[in-house]
Design a protein around this motif. Structure first.
Motif, short mmCIF file in Angstrom:
data_model
loop_
_atom_site.label_atom_id
_atom_site.label_comp_id
_atom_site.label_asym_id
_atom_site.label_seq_id
_atom_site.Cartn_x
_atom_site.Cartn_y
_atom_site.Cartn_z
N GLU A 111 28.96 -5.67 -43.51
CA GLU A 111 29.80 -4.70 -42.80
C GLU A 111 30.16 -5.20 -41.41
OE1 GLU A 111 31.48 -2.07 -43.36
OE2 GLU A 111 30.89 -1.89 -45.45
N GLU A 112 31.26 -4.66 -40.91
CA GLU A 112 31.70 -4.97 -39.55
C GLU A 112 30.86 -4.18 -38.55
OE1 GLU A 112 36.07 -5.29 -37.70
OE2 GLU A 112 35.46 -3.22 -38.06
N ALA A 113 30.51 -4.83 -37.44
CA ALA A 113 29.69 -4.19 -36.41
C ALA A 113 30.21 -4.59 -35.04
CB ALA A 113 28.23 -4.57 -36.57
N PHE A 114 29.86 -3.78 -34.04
CA PHE A 114 30.26 -4.04 -32.66
C PHE A 114 29.02 -4.01 -31.76
CE2 PHE A 114 34.04 -2.38 -34.68
CZ PHE A 114 35.04 -3.20 -34.19
N VAL A 115 28.97 -4.95 -30.84
CA VAL A 115 27.83 -5.05 -29.92
C VAL A 115 27.92 -3.95 -28.88
CG1 VAL A 115 26.63 -6.52 -28.27
CG2 VAL A 115 27.72 -7.54 -30.28
N MET A 116 26.85 -3.16 -28.76
CA MET A 116 26.81 -2.10 -27.77
C MET A 116 25.94 -2.48 -26.57
SD MET A 116 28.83 -0.19 -29.31
CE MET A 116 28.84 1.17 -28.16
N ARG A 117 24.84 -3.20 -26.83
CA ARG A 117 23.95 -3.66 -25.76
C ARG A 117 23.43 -5.05 -26.10
NH1 ARG A 117 19.51 0.84 -25.02
NH2 ARG A 117 20.02 1.20 -27.22
N VAL A 118 23.20 -5.84 -25.07
CA VAL A 118 22.72 -7.21 -25.25
C VAL A 118 21.34 -7.32 -24.63
CG1 VAL A 118 23.17 -9.64 -24.81
CG2 VAL A 118 25.08 -8.08 -25.18
N LYS A 119 20.40 -7.87 -25.40
CA LYS A 119 19.03 -8.10 -24.92
C LYS A 119 18.73 -9.60 -24.99
CE LYS A 119 18.22 -3.75 -24.22
NZ LYS A 119 18.04 -3.22 -22.85
N LYS A 120 17.51 -9.96 -24.58
CA LYS A 120 17.14 -11.38 -24.53
C LYS A 120 17.10 -12.02 -25.91
CE LYS A 120 14.46 -11.19 -20.24
NZ LYS A 120 13.14 -11.41 -19.61
N ASN A 121 16.63 -11.27 -26.91
CA ASN A 121 16.50 -11.85 -28.25
C ASN A 121 17.08 -10.95 -29.33
OD1 ASN A 121 14.58 -9.82 -28.06
ND2 ASN A 121 13.18 -10.85 -29.47
N ALA A 122 17.90 -9.97 -28.93
CA ALA A 122 18.43 -9.03 -29.91
C ALA A 122 19.72 -8.41 -29.40
CB ALA A 122 17.41 -7.93 -30.21
N LEU A 123 20.43 -7.81 -30.34
CA LEU A 123 21.68 -7.10 -30.04
C LEU A 123 21.59 -5.70 -30.64
CD1 LEU A 123 24.23 -9.88 -31.09
CD2 LEU A 123 23.40 -9.42 -28.78
N HIS A 124 21.98 -4.71 -29.85
CA HIS A 124 22.12 -3.35 -30.38
C HIS A 124 23.57 -3.21 -30.86
CE1 HIS A 124 18.30 -1.37 -29.02
NE2 HIS A 124 18.28 -2.47 -28.26
N VAL A 125 23.73 -3.02 -32.16
CA VAL A 125 25.08 -3.01 -32.72
C VAL A 125 25.38 -1.65 -33.33
CG1 VAL A 125 25.05 -5.48 -33.19
CG2 VAL A 125 24.27 -3.91 -34.96
N LEU A 126 26.64 -1.29 -33.31
CA LEU A 126 27.14 -0.07 -33.93
C LEU A 126 27.91 -0.44 -35.18
CD1 LEU A 126 27.94 2.99 -33.99
CD2 LEU A 126 29.91 2.36 -32.56
N ILE A 127 27.61 0.23 -36.29
CA ILE A 127 28.30 0.02 -37.55
C ILE A 127 29.20 1.24 -37.78
CG2 ILE A 127 28.03 -0.42 -40.02
CD1 ILE A 127 25.30 -1.57 -39.39
N PRO A 128 30.48 1.14 -37.45
CA PRO A 128 31.36 2.32 -37.47
C PRO A 128 31.48 2.97 -38.84
CG PRO A 128 32.41 0.48 -36.31
CD PRO A 128 31.19 -0.06 -36.99
N ARG A 129 31.48 2.18 -39.90
CA ARG A 129 31.69 2.77 -41.23
C ARG A 129 30.62 3.79 -41.59
NH1 ARG A 129 32.74 -0.46 -46.95
NH2 ARG A 129 33.00 1.41 -48.23
N TYR A 130 29.37 3.54 -41.16
CA TYR A 130 28.28 4.45 -41.49
C TYR A 130 27.81 5.26 -40.29
CZ TYR A 130 28.19 1.52 -45.63
OH TYR A 130 28.55 0.84 -46.78
N GLY A 131 28.33 4.96 -39.11
CA GLY A 131 28.08 5.79 -37.94
C GLY A 131 26.67 5.74 -37.40
N PHE A 132 26.03 4.58 -37.41
CA PHE A 132 24.70 4.48 -36.83
C PHE A 132 24.56 3.15 -36.09
CE2 PHE A 132 24.12 2.58 -41.03
CZ PHE A 132 23.43 1.42 -40.74
N GLU A 133 23.58 3.13 -35.18
CA GLU A 133 23.26 1.92 -34.43
C GLU A 133 21.95 1.33 -34.93
OE1 GLU A 133 23.37 2.15 -30.19
OE2 GLU A 133 25.15 3.44 -30.16
#
Length: 205
Positions: free
Chosen positions: A50-72
């Motif tokens: 699925e397509e996702a968008f980066v919402m927050r950037v961390k040192k070893n991880a990314l918080h991503v939003l998946i619009p199709r299912y509406g969760f992070e």
């Protein structure tokens, strides 16, 4: 205005506020747990890109939003979270540089991540431990050796193929043809019904 004695008692009001706050926290936890449970049930036994968008950037991880299912969810950028991906070979050790001021994570391969970047992630459920099943995200694109996984193959469904030289007919094309045929049949019946009504009116004395 006159108030009840309980409203003027500070100890009683503190107890009431504690009770309300406790119930509010329990309701929030129940809501989050319910969403998590039904999300796991939906994705159980599935592997989906699925397509996702980066919402927050961390040192070893990314918080991503998946619009199709509406969760992070959290996308970890380390080889330990990779399942089925190609491991980095000798001399290909990955290094990440996190710039907190800019909010950007740079990889030694030249790939960079920043807020609102578009990614492709692979969603699955890790059921290796029965009591601690959890949702796992893997990076599909951009491609990073040792971290990214291969996309899920989506073979076309062929209906009625005999291996000849004729064009292959997919299930989608077959359904579309059936829908057009049904619409044409409805129009023909409507025209015939209208003609019969006009003939009946003309036949009246």
């Amino acid at each position: 205005p006159s108030y009840s004695a309980d409203l003027l008692n500070r100890a009683n009001m503190e107890a009431q506020c504690e009770t309300l706050n406790y119930r509010s926290r329990c309701a929030q936890r129940a809501s989050r747990t319910s969403v998590e449970l039904h999300t796991h049930l939906f994705f159980r036994g599935k592997v989906i890109d699925e397509e996702a968008f980066v919402m927050r950037v961390k040192k070893n991880a990314l918080h991503v939003l998946i619009p199709r299912y509406g969760f992070e969810h959290v996308l970890y950028l380390d080889t330990r979270s990779t399942s089925g991906g190609s491991a980095a070979g000798p001399g290909e050790a990955l290094a990440f540089d996190y710039d907190q001021d800019v909010g950007m994570l740079s990889c030694s391969t030249g790939v960079t991540f920043k807020t609102f970047d578009r990614l492709t992630v692979q969603i699955s459920i890790d059921d290796s431990h029965l009591q601690t099943q959890k949702m796992v995200l893997h990076l599909v694109s951009p491609k990073i050796p040792g971290i990214s996984v291969e996309p899920v193959a989506k073979p076309a469904k062929v209906v009625g193929g005999d291996g000849g030289d004729g064009p292959a007919v997919t299930a989608f094309d077959d359904d579309e043809a059936a829908g057009k045929k049904e619409t044409t049949e409805k129009k023909r019946k409507a025209v015939a019904s209208g003609g019969n009504k006009k003939a009946a009116k003309r036949a009246k004395p």
